[in-house]
Write a protein that holds these residues in place. Structure first.
Motif, PDB file in Angstrom:
ATOM      1  N   LYS A 273      -7.003 -12.853  -7.413  1.00 21.78           N
ATOM      2  CA  LYS A 273      -7.566 -11.872  -6.468  1.00 21.78           C
ATOM      3  C   LYS A 273      -6.443 -11.091  -5.794  1.00 21.78           C
ATOM      4  CE  LYS A 273     -11.829 -13.958  -4.986  1.00 21.78           C
ATOM      5  NZ  LYS A 273     -12.392 -14.837  -3.976  1.00 21.78           N
ATOM      6  N   LEU A 274      -5.423 -11.797  -5.333  1.00 19.87           N
ATOM      7  CA  LEU A 274      -4.327 -11.126  -4.625  1.00 19.87           C
ATOM      8  C   LEU A 274      -3.594 -10.173  -5.563  1.00 19.87           C
ATOM      9  CD1 LEU A 274      -2.836 -14.121  -2.574  1.00 19.87           C
ATOM     10  CD2 LEU A 274      -4.335 -12.315  -1.723  1.00 19.87           C
ATOM     11  N   GLN A 275      -3.349 -10.645  -6.804  1.00 20.90           N
ATOM     12  CA  GLN A 275      -2.596  -9.801  -7.748  1.00 20.90           C
ATOM     13  C   GLN A 275      -3.360  -8.531  -8.112  1.00 20.90           C
ATOM     14  OE1 GLN A 275      -1.581 -12.820 -10.648  1.00 20.90           O
ATOM     15  NE2 GLN A 275       0.602 -12.583 -10.241  1.00 20.90           N
ATOM     16  N   SER A 276      -4.699  -8.644  -8.147  1.00 17.20           N
ATOM     17  CA  SER A 276      -5.468  -7.462  -8.548  1.00 17.20           C
ATOM     18  C   SER A 276      -5.577  -6.449  -7.406  1.00 17.20           C
ATOM     19  CB  SER A 276      -6.857  -7.876  -9.042  1.00 17.20           C
ATOM     20  OG  SER A 276      -7.600  -8.369  -7.967  1.00 17.20           O
ATOM     21  N   LYS A 277      -5.380  -6.911  -6.164  1.00 16.25           N
ATOM     22  CA  LYS A 277      -5.621  -5.992  -5.037  1.00 16.25           C
ATOM     23  C   LYS A 277      -4.384  -5.631  -4.221  1.00 16.25           C
ATOM     24  CE  LYS A 277     -10.468  -6.922  -4.659  1.00 16.25           C
ATOM     25  NZ  LYS A 277     -11.367  -7.979  -4.381  1.00 16.25           N
ATOM     26  N   LEU A 278      -3.317  -6.410  -4.346  1.00 15.37           N
ATOM     27  CA  LEU A 278      -2.136  -6.121  -3.520  1.00 15.37           C
ATOM     28  C   LEU A 278      -1.010  -5.558  -4.385  1.00 15.37           C
ATOM     29  CD1 LEU A 278      -1.890  -9.288  -1.227  1.00 15.37           C
ATOM     30  CD2 LEU A 278      -2.820  -7.039  -0.642  1.00 15.37           C
ATOM     31  N   SER A 279      -0.249  -4.637  -3.815  1.00 12.40           N
ATOM     32  CA  SER A 279       0.900  -4.139  -4.578  1.00 12.40           C
ATOM     33  C   SER A 279       2.169  -4.768  -4.005  1.00 12.40           C
ATOM     34  CB  SER A 279       0.965  -2.618  -4.479  1.00 12.40           C
ATOM     35  OG  SER A 279       1.103  -2.249  -3.128  1.00 12.40           O
ATOM     36  N   THR A 368      -7.298 -15.995   1.435  1.00 12.43           N
ATOM     37  CA  THR A 368      -7.203 -14.847   0.517  1.00 12.43           C
ATOM     38  C   THR A 368      -7.654 -13.573   1.231  1.00 12.43           C
ATOM     39  OG1 THR A 368      -7.834 -16.380  -1.229  1.00 12.43           O
ATOM     40  CG2 THR A 368      -7.874 -14.044  -1.803  1.00 12.43           C
ATOM     41  N   ASP A 369      -8.806 -13.655   1.897  1.00 13.25           N
ATOM     42  CA  ASP A 369      -9.336 -12.478   2.601  1.00 13.25           C
ATOM     43  C   ASP A 369      -8.384 -12.017   3.700  1.00 13.25           C
ATOM     44  OD1 ASP A 369     -11.484 -12.610   0.955  1.00 13.25           O
ATOM     45  OD2 ASP A 369     -12.823 -13.602   2.394  1.00 13.25           O
ATOM     46  N   LEU A 372      -5.532 -10.195   2.211  1.00 14.70           N
ATOM     47  CA  LEU A 372      -5.945  -8.874   1.724  1.00 14.70           C
ATOM     48  C   LEU A 372      -6.083  -7.869   2.876  1.00 14.70           C
ATOM     49  CD1 LEU A 372      -8.534  -9.827  -1.069  1.00 14.70           C
ATOM     50  CD2 LEU A 372      -6.194  -9.007  -1.344  1.00 14.70           C
ATOM     51  N   ARG A 373      -6.359  -8.379   4.079  1.00 15.11           N
ATOM     52  CA  ARG A 373      -6.438  -7.481   5.250  1.00 15.11           C
ATOM     53  C   ARG A 373      -5.042  -7.205   5.805  1.00 15.11           C
ATOM     54  NH1 ARG A 373     -10.996 -10.655   6.414  1.00 15.11           N
ATOM     55  NH2 ARG A 373      -9.806 -12.079   7.717  1.00 15.11           N
TER      56      ARG A 373
END
Ligand SMILES: Cc1ncc(COP(=O)(O)O)c(C=O)c1O
Length: 387
Positions: A273-279, A368-369, A372-373
């Protein structure tokens, strides 16, 4: 609160707390006393020794209770170095050991011992062939940790133990403080002579641990006095702590078998999840099923500072850490991450998320959430600040 700093310490299991308080209240005799209350305490210590030995598959005679991982590591390394200094004064360890091994080796170096600090690869793993190449006729001890406390990489201790069979005079010490209850550990089969454990890393009390010493092995004791623990460790035994430590060891050995595969699954789901959403996120250490401990995840966000991330997550009710607990207040970038080849900028942006045997899936999802924030916000602030 979501507590994901279990490599620093764990929450004591309620059953462990019950044992601790029950023994403190009712069995307060000194195990060395001749009367009945002393006898009861002595029997408890004996039972605890048998229980811990069983979880490791070793003889109870080899278990010496200590005040924790730091003492066990000191007792093993200094004990072997002093006892066998007539054989030679050379020790081998790695650049990624916990401070309670690394600093002991540095101290011995100052006292005149030669120490080889072996390098590691990008995943933080030492090569068994490097251990073999470093051996000399003066080598008395090799000390390699089982699971790295900062990145979770599993060291090839079985392979090292097996190559050392050809060098019977060289002792093999393993700091297994981070691995017990999380991944299989078989000291006898793996040719390990000395092994350190610490109770507070597996839901036991702080200030109690043990050193496994292969039967027949002599060590110069760190603490001398009344000759308790077969002379390996003088001082009145911490009977409540020891009983609670044994309870925690039994529970961790049992629970770990069921829970560890789940922890690995949650760690990988979180990562995806982190890899797909964080750069701009780096993952440190090995991630393969066999190559890592299931409970530790080390991430780095170059450009950000780990303290800032840790505090921002705390605002969200999530507790994680920057590097290892004992060094996390220090200014310097992690020695372990630097040894793995990270730059200063990468290493100062690292955080460690570590699960315990009481971690739930919702804890991992909440973390995780929160990441992501928090991470995009901090990256934005840095961008504005930097431009
Ligand atoms: C790998 C490792 N070894 C040793 C220790 C020290 O254990 P203790 O806190 O019981 O002294 C730790 C604690 O962080 C650790 O992670």
């Amino acid at each position: 609160m979501v507590y994901l700093d279990n490599s620093a310490t764990t929450r004591p299991d309620p059953e462990v707390i019950r044992v601790l308080s029950d023994v403190m209240e009712n069995i307060y005799g000194n195990p060395s006393s001749l009367h009945g209350l002393g006898g009861k305490a002595e029997r408890l210590v004996k039972q605890a020794r048998e229980a811990v030995a069983k979880t490791l598959g070793v003889s109870p005679k080899g278990i010496v209770f200590t005040s924790g991982g730091t003492e066990s590591n000191n007792a093993a390394i200094k004990g072997a170095a002093f006892q066998y200094q007539n054989r030679g004064r050379h020790l081998i360890t790695t650049e990624v050991e916990h401070a309670s091994v690394y600093e002991v080796c540095r101290q011995l170096q100052e006292l005149g011992w030669k120490v080889t600090f072996l390098p590691v690869d990008v995943q933080g793993r030492v090569r068994p062939e490097d251990v073999e190449k470093a051996l000399t006729s003066e080598t008395v001890l090799v000390s390699v940790m089982h699971v790295n406390n900062e990145v979770g990489t599993v060291q090839p201790v079985q392979a090292i133990g097996s190559l050392l069979q050809a060098y019977p005079k060289v002792l093999f010490h393993v700091d297994a403080v981070q691995s017990f209850g999380k991944i299989p550990l078989r000291p006898k089969e793996w040719g390990i002579d000395l092994l350190s454990l610490s109770g507070h890393k597996f839901h036991g009390p702080k200030g109690v641990g043990c050193l496994y010493i292969r039967e027949g092995l002599q060590l110069m004791p760190l603490l001398v006095g009344g000759g308790q623990e077969e002379g390996y460790r003088s001082g009145t035994q911490n009977v409540p702590g020891i009983a609670a430590f044994a309870k925690a060891a039994l529970l961790a050995a049992e629970k770990g078998k069921q829970h560890a595969p789940r922890l690995y699954q949650w760690k990988m789901e979180m990562l995806q999840k982190l890899q797909s959403k964080l750069s701009g996120m780096m993952v440190n250490g090995d991630l393969s099923r066999e190559g890592c401990a299931p409970h530790i995840l080390s991430l780095a966000f170059p450009g950000l500072k780990s303290e800032v991330i840790v505090h921002a997550l705390e605002e969200e009710g999530v507790f994680v850490s920057s590097k290892s607990a004992c060094s996390s207040k220090g200014e310097k970038p992690s020695r372990v991450l630097k040894a793995m080849g990270l730059s200063d900028e990468e290493a100062v942006g690292a955080i460690r998320i570590s699960m315990g045997l009481d971690t739930t899936q919702s804890d991992v999802e909440a973390c995780t959430d929160a990441l992501l924030r928090v991470i995009p916000q901090l990256q934005q602030v840095m961008k504005v600040h930097g431009s």
